[in-house]
Write an enzyme that holds these catalytic residues in place. Structure first.
Site, short mmCIF file in Angstrom:
data_model
loop_
_atom_site.label_atom_id
_atom_site.label_comp_id
_atom_site.label_asym_id
_atom_site.label_seq_id
_atom_site.Cartn_x
_atom_site.Cartn_y
_atom_site.Cartn_z
CB SER A 187 -0.97 -0.02 1.19
OG SER A 187 -0.28 -0.21 2.39
CE LYS A 212 6.48 -2.35 1.21
NZ LYS A 212 6.47 -1.21 2.15
N GLY A 265 0.45 2.34 -5.71
CA GLY A 265 1.67 3.12 -5.50
C GLY A 265 2.13 3.65 -6.84
CB SER A 266 5.19 5.34 -7.89
OG SER A 266 6.15 4.43 -7.42
CB VAL A 269 7.21 0.64 -7.30
CG1 VAL A 269 7.05 -0.54 -6.36
CG2 VAL A 269 8.25 1.61 -6.74
CD GLU A 293 -6.37 0.63 -10.07
OE1 GLU A 293 -6.16 1.59 -10.82
OE2 GLU A 293 -6.93 -0.42 -10.45
CB CYS A 327 -3.52 8.60 -7.40
SG CYS A 327 -5.04 8.12 -6.60
CD GLU A 425 2.13 10.35 -9.87
OE1 GLU A 425 2.98 9.46 -9.71
OE2 GLU A 425 0.93 10.20 -9.58
P1 NAD Z 1 5.62 4.36 -3.77
O1 NAD Z 1 5.66 3.73 -5.11
O2 NAD Z 1 6.81 5.08 -3.27
O3 NAD Z 1 5.30 3.24 -2.67
C1 NAD Z 1 4.17 2.40 -2.78
C2 NAD Z 1 4.46 1.10 -2.04
O4 NAD Z 1 5.47 0.39 -2.76
C3 NAD Z 1 5.02 1.33 -0.63
O5 NAD Z 1 4.51 0.35 0.24
C4 NAD Z 1 6.50 1.16 -0.84
O6 NAD Z 1 7.21 0.78 0.32
C5 NAD Z 1 6.53 0.05 -1.88
N1 NAD Z 1 7.78 -0.02 -2.63
C6 NAD Z 1 8.67 0.98 -2.87
N2 NAD Z 1 9.71 0.50 -3.57
C7 NAD Z 1 9.47 -0.81 -3.80
C8 NAD Z 1 10.16 -1.85 -4.46
N3 NAD Z 1 11.34 -1.62 -5.06
N4 NAD Z 1 9.62 -3.08 -4.49
C9 NAD Z 1 8.42 -3.31 -3.89
N5 NAD Z 1 7.72 -2.38 -3.24
C10 NAD Z 1 8.22 -1.14 -3.19
O7 NAD Z 1 4.33 5.30 -3.75
P2 NAD Z 1 3.85 6.29 -2.61
O8 NAD Z 1 4.75 7.48 -2.60
O9 NAD Z 1 3.59 5.58 -1.33
O10 NAD Z 1 2.42 6.71 -3.20
C11 NAD Z 1 2.29 7.65 -4.23
C12 NAD Z 1 2.09 6.99 -5.56
O11 NAD Z 1 0.97 6.13 -5.50
C13 NAD Z 1 1.78 7.99 -6.67
O12 NAD Z 1 2.42 7.60 -7.84
C14 NAD Z 1 0.26 7.88 -6.81
O13 NAD Z 1 -0.22 8.29 -8.06
C15 NAD Z 1 0.05 6.44 -6.54
N6 NAD Z 1 -1.32 6.16 -6.09
C16 NAD Z 1 -2.21 5.68 -7.01
C17 NAD Z 1 -3.52 5.43 -6.63
C18 NAD Z 1 -4.51 4.92 -7.63
O14 NAD Z 1 -5.61 4.53 -7.23
N7 NAD Z 1 -4.19 4.90 -8.91
C19 NAD Z 1 -3.92 5.68 -5.32
C20 NAD Z 1 -2.98 6.16 -4.41
C21 NAD Z 1 -1.68 6.39 -4.81
#
Ligand code: NAD
Length: 541
Positions: A187, A212, A265-266, A269, A293, A327, A425
């Site tokens: 998440s 996680k 997340g992004s 990743v 997502e 997002c 972004e």
């Molecule tokens: P992030 O990608 O930094 O982290 C998301 C998750 O991935 C975290 O739990 C993080 O610890 C994990 N992660 C990071 N590196 C990883 C790796 N190498 N391997 C596996 N897991 C890893 O994102 P964030 O900063 O927490 O959230 C913001 C991002 O999430 C933005 O890009 C946003 O657009 C996106 N988001 C999308 C939606 C949607 O519904 N489309 C909703 C919320 C957030």
């Protein structure tokens, strides 16, 4: 044994409390905020229902006051991740066989706990951990999370009711099995509701989960776990682990029982996780479901017939609520030349009234961005824009990280529709505006469609019905959630199922039937009532 046909009634959306001056909820949430702020909290790994220490710990600090220590959380080692997996698989035996109504009652109870006794705690924890204003925390950690839990229980029932036809002499049944193995949920920091829903939706359908959470949401994630436990979720069904995301992910993906990933997340990743699943594909017992997502570069486009104040308000709310860290936040805007100046002046007028600071001062509309890396990323963008000739800072552009990671809402104008801040972004309080020639409306629609790799949300402001019609068609593939005369944020469960395509995700629409369908594996059972005893068909006789 209760053989009755139980019915989950259609839920209604949780009412949003307004926290107005003098309201009881305002007083109690601020008291809880103060209490939580003072306490030093330790967040343990939660494996098979046990609180476990990891090899080391990390400090938790609020983004708006980064020298203040809220407590610490434990970091798992590889062996503990393997234990989390085996605990989930052990729990699967009983959990997957539990009657669906009993599973539903656990998550419906969790919803009621959040609506009642845990509301202050989850809202205050989200204000502290993620630096959300009370309104943003309320619509996320309370209302959206509650809605996810209640609507998903209803949608589960709808799925299970769906049965095939049966011809005379037979009975066909579809059984909706959970996936064979365990689900890995990952998440993001920005929504407590998402953090809870990624695990809860899969678990509701009879699956077991290794979860996680983001390192920047742990303080509220542990309240989510508390609520699940208080609702009676059996040990091992959802296991929460923190630590090095690469190590955790590699360990999880190496398991032959890995049956699916539920990620938010992004984009980058997610793409890496997908690649890793691909390279392990022959090791798995079953083809894993991949639901993600991801990022967005969400747009607002105003037609020359649009109302100036409505567009300006949509920009202010859509781009700057929660510091642009949704997002769905608007981050590229297309305005007709005939109205650009008036709209931007109204945006500036509104922004001049905005206060920035800690979320415990309820007069603040904007608080801090999530962490230093995010702060630096946005500040670098502001510095680059200041130095570039193609773009200008129209308003905002100031920043200060001495106490918290504060950046003022920043509006950028550019003469280049493909300027980096129109495409990339940045995930912060920065929106870029391109002013187009009113006569080039059709070309501008094309530009909106082709400018970004993402396709999450978008909004069109327009009073002309024929033009609206044209926009709906021209922009068909560039937003999974498309708004007419409204800001592109604020989707409500049960009303606007959320998700986007292209590089924004698999578009499985969180909080809907579409998402829950990913967490089941239907089994068809045909029972023959009238057996045949002769192989010969009539034409052979
Ligand atoms: P992030 O990608 O930094 O982290 C998301 C998750 O991935 C975290 O739990 C993080 O610890 C994990 N992660 C990071 N590196 C990883 C790796 N190498 N391997 C596996 N897991 C890893 O994102 P964030 O900063 O927490 O959230 C913001 C991002 O999430 C933005 O890009 C946003 O657009 C996106 N988001 C999308 C939606 C949607 O519904 N489309 C909703 C919320 C957030």
């Amino acid at each position: 044994m209760n053989n009755s046909n139980i019915n989950i009634p259609y839920p209604s959306n949780e009412e949003v409390l307004d926290y107005a001056k003098g309201s009881p909820e305002r007083k109690s949430v601020l008291n809880t905020y103060k209490e939580l702020y003072k306490k030093k909290i330790t967040v343990f790994l939660k494996i098979n229902g046990e609180n476990l220490k990891g090899d080391s710990t990390k400090k938790m600090t609020p983004p708006h006051d980064h020298k203040h220590i809220l407590g610490e959380y434990h970091i798992a080692n590889k062996t503990q991740i393997k234990t989390a997996i085996s605990s989930a698989l052990k729990a699967r035996d009983k959990w997957s066989k539990m009657h669906w109504t009993r599973r539903a009652s656990i998550f419906l109870k969790a919803a009621d706990l959040l609506a009642g006794p845990y509301r202050n705690r989850i809202v205050a924890a989200t204000m502290i951990a993620q630096s959300k204003t009370v309104h943003q925390a309320e619509i996320d950690a309370a209302c959206e999370f509650i809605d996810f839990l209640r609507f998903n229980a209803f949608y589960m029932q709808e799925i299970y009711q769906n049965q095939p036809e049966s011809s005379p002499g037979m009975w066909n049944q579809l059984h909706y099995r959970p996936l064979e193995g365990f689900i890995y949920s990952i998440s993001p920091f920005n929504f407590t509701a998402i953090s809870g829903n990624l695990s809860a939706s899969a678990a509701l359908m009879g699956n077991v989960v290794v979860w996680k959470p983001s390192d920047h949401q742990i303080f509220s994630a542990q309240v989510v776990m508390e609520v699940f436990e208080a609702a009676g979720l059996p040990n091992g069904v959802i296991n929460m682990v923190m630590g090095d995301p690469e190590m955790i992910t590699d360990t999880v993906l190496a398991s032959k029982d890995f049956a699916g990933v539920h990620y938010t997340g992004s984009t980058f990743v997610f793409q890496n996780i997908w690649k890793k699943i691909g390279s392990n594909i022959s090791n798995y017992k079953t083809y894993p479901k991949i639901v993600g997502e991801t990022g967005g570069k969400d747009f607002i486009i105003a037609h020359s017939s649009a109302n100036i104040n409505e567009v300006a308000t949509a920009i202010v709310r859509g781009a700057f609520e929660y510091q642009g860290q949704k997002c769905s936040a608007a981050s590229r805007v297309y305005l007709p030349k005939s109205k650009t100046e008036k709209i931007l002046n109204e945006v500036k007028r509104q922004l001049n009234t905005i206060k920035i600071g800690s979320p415990d001062d309820l007069g603040n509309f904007v608080t801090a961005v999530i962490h230093e890396e995010a702060f630096d990323r946005i500040v670098n963008a502001i510095d680059k824009i200041n130095a570039d000739s193609e773009a200008d800072i129209f308003c905002g552009g100031s920043y200060d990280k001495s106490i918290g990671y504060f950046i003022s809402p920043t509006v950028v104008t550019t003469s280049n529709p493909n300027y980096f801040s129109m495409e990339k972004e940045l995930f912060g309080p920065l929106v870029t505006v391109f002013s187009y020639d009113d006569k080039k409306w059709h070309e501008t629609l094309k530009l909106v469609d082709q400018t970004s790799i993402y396709a999450l949300t978008g909004a069109v402001f327009c009073e002309d019905r024929y033009i609206i019609d044209e926009a709906i068609t021209a922009l068909e593939n560039c937003a999974g959630n498309f708004y007419l005369n409204d800001k592109p944020t604020g989707a409500v469960v049960g009303q606007q199922p959320f998700g986007g395509a292209r590089a924004s995700g698999t578009n499985d629409k969180a909080g809907s039937v579409f998402n829950l369908l990913r967490w089941i594996s239907p089994r068809m059972i045909k029972e023959n009532f009238v057996q045949v005893t002769d192989y010969k068909y009539p034409f052979l006789k």
